[in-house]
Design a protein around this motif. Sequence first.
Motif, short mmCIF file in Angstrom:
data_model
loop_
_atom_site.label_atom_id
_atom_site.label_comp_id
_atom_site.label_asym_id
_atom_site.label_seq_id
_atom_site.Cartn_x
_atom_site.Cartn_y
_atom_site.Cartn_z
N PHE A 1 0.76 -1.20 0.00
CA PHE A 1 -0.02 -0.06 0.16
C PHE A 1 0.72 1.12 -0.01
O PHE A 1 0.57 2.19 -0.79
CB PHE A 1 -0.94 -0.07 1.26
N MET A 2 1.78 1.20 0.89
CA MET A 2 2.56 2.55 0.82
C MET A 2 3.45 2.52 -0.47
O MET A 2 3.91 3.72 -0.65
CB MET A 2 3.59 2.29 2.14
N GLY A 3 4.40 1.59 -0.75
CA GLY A 3 4.93 1.42 -2.04
C GLY A 3 4.10 2.16 -3.24
O GLY A 3 4.67 3.08 -4.19
N HIS A 4 2.79 2.03 -3.20
CA HIS A 4 2.10 2.47 -4.25
C HIS A 4 1.60 4.02 -3.86
O HIS A 4 1.65 4.71 -4.84
CB HIS A 4 0.78 1.53 -4.25
N LEU A 5 1.18 4.31 -2.71
CA LEU A 5 1.02 5.52 -2.27
C LEU A 5 2.07 6.42 -2.94
O LEU A 5 1.69 7.73 -2.95
CB LEU A 5 0.77 5.39 -0.74
N ARG A 6 3.45 6.15 -2.79
CA ARG A 6 4.59 7.36 -3.09
C ARG A 6 4.41 7.42 -4.53
O ARG A 6 4.76 8.76 -4.79
CB ARG A 6 5.72 6.31 -2.79
N TRP A 7 3.69 6.84 -5.30
CA TRP A 7 3.47 7.15 -6.75
C TRP A 7 2.17 7.66 -6.79
O TRP A 7 1.82 8.17 -8.21
CB TRP A 7 3.99 5.91 -7.62
N SER A 8 1.34 7.83 -6.13
CA SER A 8 0.12 8.39 -6.29
C SER A 8 0.00 9.63 -6.97
O SER A 8 -0.97 9.94 -7.99
CB SER A 8 -0.84 8.23 -4.87
N PRO A 9 0.95 10.58 -6.69
CA PRO A 9 0.91 12.05 -7.23
C PRO A 9 1.08 11.77 -8.88
O PRO A 9 0.32 12.60 -9.72
CB PRO A 9 1.99 12.71 -6.65
N VAL A 10 1.92 10.84 -9.12
CA VAL A 10 2.23 10.52 -10.78
C VAL A 10 0.87 10.08 -11.23
O VAL A 10 0.65 10.41 -12.34
CB VAL A 10 3.38 9.63 -10.69
N ILE A 11 0.42 8.93 -10.51
CA ILE A 11 -0.68 8.34 -11.06
C ILE A 11 -2.22 9.39 -11.18
O ILE A 11 -2.79 9.41 -12.21
CB ILE A 11 -1.05 7.32 -10.04
N LEU A 12 -2.16 10.42 -10.37
CA LEU A 12 -3.06 11.40 -10.24
C LEU A 12 -2.83 12.49 -11.54
O LEU A 12 -3.99 12.94 -12.00
CB LEU A 12 -2.92 12.24 -9.10
N LEU A 13 -1.58 12.58 -11.97
CA LEU A 13 -1.39 13.41 -13.12
C LEU A 13 -1.88 12.52 -14.27
O LEU A 13 -2.64 13.39 -14.99
CB LEU A 13 0.14 13.65 -13.37
N GLY A 14 -1.76 11.44 -14.35
CA GLY A 14 -2.26 10.44 -15.53
C GLY A 14 -3.92 10.76 -15.47
O GLY A 14 -4.59 10.96 -16.41
N TYR A 15 -4.45 10.84 -14.21
CA TYR A 15 -5.99 10.86 -14.02
C TYR A 15 -6.56 11.85 -14.77
O TYR A 15 -7.52 11.88 -15.41
CB TYR A 15 -6.20 10.61 -12.52
N ILE A 16 -5.60 13.21 -14.18
CA ILE A 16 -6.21 14.66 -14.76
C ILE A 16 -6.25 14.63 -16.06
O ILE A 16 -7.01 15.13 -16.81
CB ILE A 16 -5.33 15.42 -13.89
N ALA A 17 -4.70 14.19 -16.59
CA ALA A 17 -4.60 14.33 -17.99
C ALA A 17 -5.77 13.64 -18.77
O ALA A 17 -6.26 14.05 -19.95
CB ALA A 17 -3.35 13.97 -18.32
#
Length: 494
Positions: free
Chosen positions: A459-475
């Motif tokens: 969970f924490m390993g994924h959470l560290r990359w959540s901001p990057v994933i959020l960029l993809g979500y917004i894009a």
Amino acid sequence: MTMLFQLSCQPRLYRRWPFLLAALLLLISPSAFAVTGELNLTTSAVGFFAVAIFVLAYALVMAEEKIHMRKSKPVLVAAGIIWGLIGWVYVQNGMPEASEYAFRVTLLEFTELMLFLLVAMTYINAMEERRVFDALRSWMLRKGFNYRTLFWLTGGLAFLLSPIADNLTTALLMCAVVTKVAEGDQRFINVACINIVVAANAGGAFSPFGDITTLMVWQAGMVEFQEFFILFFPALVNFLIPAAIMSVFIKDEKPASVYEDVWMKRGARRIVLLFLLTIITAVLCHVVLHLPPVLGMMTGLGYLQFFGYYLRRSLPRSLERKRERYSRQGDNQKLAQLGSVVPFDVFNRVARAEWDTLLFFYGVVMCVGGLGFMGYLGLLSEALYTGWNATAANITLGIVSAVIDNIPVMFAVLTMEPDMSHGQWLLITLTAGVGGSLLSIGSAAGVAVMGQARGSYTFMGHLRWSPVILLGYIASILVHMWLNAESFALFSGI
């Protein structure tokens, strides 16, 4: 989806796939979503108690990994209590027929879902038994790709396979490859698994068969089958942006060579073709004949049964030919393997269906249907789609689906039937499909991969990359609103 269940790290995880396909769909007419009770119970003690029961049940579902209680148990009891309360109130008011009708309509929704899922599960289990997934994994292992190539290959295949095989099955397959090739390299496995989860969820968002939420939208008639592919480029952007950023941090070297020789069993390719034919039959039933797609799926089960009959009857002749060939070749290993061959049994594949998942869906459908009948979904619709604009509501619900299961979120939206443009229905389809990638527990694919790559993908390993994933979500949202602007403009209320 946040269906937290105890997962084994064994290859048999493939039979857990229905959390996707689970997805496959609420096969219902649009009118079925609109069943609302004559009595508004939203401000009554009965209504408050029903909501509390549902919240408690779902809290137990989300805590399944900790308390080791199967997710179907709490929602089954909650559904019974909620509809029992409804029945009691309507009997007291002399309207038992209204609550009975609503219950039967909601039950029909689940019945069609169950039959659809049973067929899809049976085909996936049959392909697993014929070693289709093992053979694909073996091919990838033998190629000896470096880490960066493996990162892009597993992500790309996850994106391309999930529209057909569903996001959960695809994620498990690609995860098995990564953990086998990079065994011991926890850092790479974590990043590669994140990429696989994001890719599988994105790929499932542009196909009715890629995720249960897309199937729900298709079955409800909000989006036509071919129109889902409009979401291809937004979904692709959702995958590519975080993948491109993460790939920079992948070391460009080769893992230790791994060799695994796997042969598919007789009839494997033909079962894959029959599955594709079954999908085509289901689509034609819906698009051409305007009949429920479950008719095509059940017909497809008949295809598999006939082929299973052929495999059983022709097995002795096939074994004899192989014995003669292997004897001439002196291949003692394959001769020994022939002794363990068992006949193909369709009903054995049906029996291996994930019944806990099916019963969980029953509970979710009945609970949400009951709360909608009480009037709560009408209140939610007014708050979200009247108090806010549709774009803000749909984007927010996509983020919410990373915490709350996207099935009740989408079912609630379809039940509310907000007055939205075609572009907005595509938007909620996209956001509900890819929003779960923001957290490892936000989708069935993420939860399953956490179980398979336990200790490496966390969970924490994924959470560290959540901001990057959020960029993809917004894009992906911006790309959809740009490419499909006309579908938004058709509605003057946007």
